[in-house]
Enzyme design. Structure first.
Site, PDB file in Angstrom:
ATOM      1  N   ASP A 131       0.810  -1.208   0.000  1.00  0.00           N
ATOM      2  CA  ASP A 131       0.000   0.000   0.000  1.00  0.00           C
ATOM      3  C   ASP A 131       0.853   1.272   0.000  1.00  0.00           C
ATOM      4  O   ASP A 131       0.623   2.188  -0.799  1.00  0.00           O
ATOM      5  CB  ASP A 131      -0.917  -0.034   1.234  1.00  0.00           C
ATOM      6  CG  ASP A 131      -1.847   1.159   1.344  1.00  0.00           C
ATOM      7  OD1 ASP A 131      -1.347   2.281   1.551  1.00  0.00           O
ATOM      8  OD2 ASP A 131      -3.065   0.966   1.266  1.00  0.00           O
ATOM      9  N   GLY A 159      -4.739   2.725  -0.172  1.00  0.00           N
ATOM     10  CA  GLY A 159      -4.340   1.911  -1.317  1.00  0.00           C
ATOM     11  C   GLY A 159      -5.081   0.604  -1.391  1.00  0.00           C
ATOM     12  O   GLY A 159      -5.806   0.320  -2.347  1.00  0.00           O
ATOM     13  N   ASP A 160      -4.924  -0.234  -0.388  1.00  0.00           N
ATOM     14  CA  ASP A 160      -5.504  -1.572  -0.411  1.00  0.00           C
ATOM     15  C   ASP A 160      -7.024  -1.557  -0.498  1.00  0.00           C
ATOM     16  O   ASP A 160      -7.614  -2.277  -1.306  1.00  0.00           O
ATOM     17  CB  ASP A 160      -5.092  -2.352   0.843  1.00  0.00           C
ATOM     18  CG  ASP A 160      -3.681  -2.903   0.760  1.00  0.00           C
ATOM     19  OD1 ASP A 160      -3.100  -2.891  -0.347  1.00  0.00           O
ATOM     20  OD2 ASP A 160      -3.148  -3.343   1.795  1.00  0.00           O
ATOM     21  N   PHE A 161      -7.655  -0.759   0.347  1.00  0.00           N
ATOM     22  CA  PHE A 161      -9.104  -0.872   0.477  1.00  0.00           C
ATOM     23  C   PHE A 161      -9.879   0.147  -0.343  1.00  0.00           C
ATOM     24  O   PHE A 161     -10.737  -0.231  -1.147  1.00  0.00           O
ATOM     25  CB  PHE A 161      -9.493  -0.812   1.958  1.00  0.00           C
ATOM     26  CG  PHE A 161      -8.977  -2.001   2.719  1.00  0.00           C
ATOM     27  CD1 PHE A 161      -9.603  -3.225   2.621  1.00  0.00           C
ATOM     28  CD2 PHE A 161      -7.830  -1.909   3.492  1.00  0.00           C
ATOM     29  CE1 PHE A 161      -9.112  -4.339   3.293  1.00  0.00           C
ATOM     30  CE2 PHE A 161      -7.333  -3.018   4.170  1.00  0.00           C
ATOM     31  CZ  PHE A 161      -7.973  -4.230   4.067  1.00  0.00           C
TER      32      PHE A 161
END
Length: 383
Positions: A131, A159-161
């Site tokens: 991320d 980033g990830d979610f």
């Protein structure tokens, strides 16, 4: 029986991955899709890993390097609606499961959602990352943090979610809408660089306005403004958040703090911001967070406690879906179960029941189990 959930009847195959892929699958499952997670073959020397993003999902174990497992996967995908691919570029291709050359020819209605960190082109496409790396090259990380300090990564939420799993979910929904008109599936390519950059559209476009024109940590909404910031209260480690941007809200904030406009420097002059912050810092430390709640609850001061996850859980805070569709709601879940602890799904849980529901398949007929992994009971095709 008909269900009112908006994604009822949509069959999703989720290849096990980290964070963004499972989160996209979670969103689909919460809104009614039937999600079957393909976990890797269990390592008998280690305890099984339970992904927390598994609410409303089922699981089977496969070894996609095994030709008979791949054959079973192809049989499943022949009738599935969505495949979530969380792997780095080229992994599916090396497994002989190229989305365009194999999967879409196998099932033209299939939607293959591919989730990567970096873009699939450019200098970073073959590099590993997380991320923090994705939001770094997107330009977003440079905006975050206090002035005079290094950029600050806010966990792996952006980033990830938000830029990853949620954007991938949007792409899948768009592809489902498109398929309803064309009858054809397609490849959906999502990446966390573009996803995070898109989320930062407003601050990026506001760089030439007073809202976000100054260096990191000195702007209206990034910690530079004293009436849009957090303050520690009398009970150390407990904080209050202030977002009193509009004049009427700022007036309510001053009133709650026990000030009149004559007691504090004019907020319109940025040169007064350091002095204002010092005044607010000192005043908030005079009362506990609970005492400030008594003062500000029910007012328009835009002042609220900074609540922590553990205390929310202890108080039984009701976890809810992000969007409520009044006529066709998503699936409900109890906060004391799936809301705070995740779905509790382990590799292999419920998958055989899901195959029975989807296709009427039973072990020993359409598929077999070899050392904990499921394989096709038929001969391997030349596909």
């Amino acid at each position: 029986m008909w269900s009112s959930h908006p994604l009822h009847g949509v069959k999703v195959v989720e290849l096990a991955g980290l964070a963004p892929g499972p989160f996209a699958g979670l969103l689909l499952a919460d809104y009614g899709a039937s999600v079957l997670r393909i976990d890797r073959a269990a390592n008998k020397t280690l305890p099984p890993t339970g992904d927390s993003l598994t609410r409303h999902k089922s699981s089977i174990c496969m070894d996609l390097k095994d030709a008979r497992s791949r054959e079973l996967l192809l049989s499943i995908l022949l009738q599935a609606d969505v495949l979530i691919d969380p792997f780095r570029p080229g992994v599916l291709e090396r497994l002989g499961l190229s989305p365009t050359d194999v999967l879409l020819k196998h099932n033209p209605r299939l939607i293959v959602a591919r989730m990567t960190g970096f873009r699939r082109d450019g200098k970073y496409k073959d590099m590993a990352g997380h991320d923090i790396n994705y939001i770094a090259v997107s330009g977003v990380l440079s905006m975050l943090g206090r002035t005079g300090e290094t950029p600050f990564a806010p966990g792996n939420i952006l980033g990830d979610f938000a830029g990853g799993g949620a954007m991938c979910f949007v792409g899948i929904l768009l592809a489902l809408i498109s398929r309803s008109a064309t009858g054809k599936g397609q490849v959906v390519e999502a990446n966390m660089v573009d996803g995070a950059a898109y989320l930062a559209t407003m601050p990026r476009l506001a760089r030439k306005t007073p809202v976000w024109s100054e260096p990191r940590g000195t702007n209206l909404l990034d910690g530079g403004c004293p009436y849009y910031d957090t303050y520690e209260t009398k009970d150390k480690g407990k904080y209050f958040a202030v977002g009193a941007l509009e004049p009427q809200f700022y007036a309510a904030l001053l009133k709650g703090l026990g000030f009149s406009r004559k007691d504090v420097p004019a907020r319109e002059d940025r040169d007064n911001w350091p002095a204002l912050r010092e005044i607010f810092t000192k005043r908030f430390r005079e009362k506990t967070r609970a005492e400030w709640e008594e003062i500000f609850d029910g007012t328009d001061a835009c002042a609220t406690p900074v609540l922590e996850q553990d205390e929310l859980e202890a108080k039984g805070f009701d976890q809810r879906l992000p969007v409520t569709l009044v006529s066709t709601p998503g699936k409900s879940f109890k906060a004391d179960e799936a809301g705070w602890e995740g779905g509790g799904l382990l590799a292999g849980d419920g998958g055989e029941t899901r195959l029975k529901e989807w296709f009427g398949w039973t072990k020993g007929k359409e598929y077999q189990e070899n050392n904990g992994i499921l394989v096709s009971a038929k001969g391997v095709s030349k596909l």
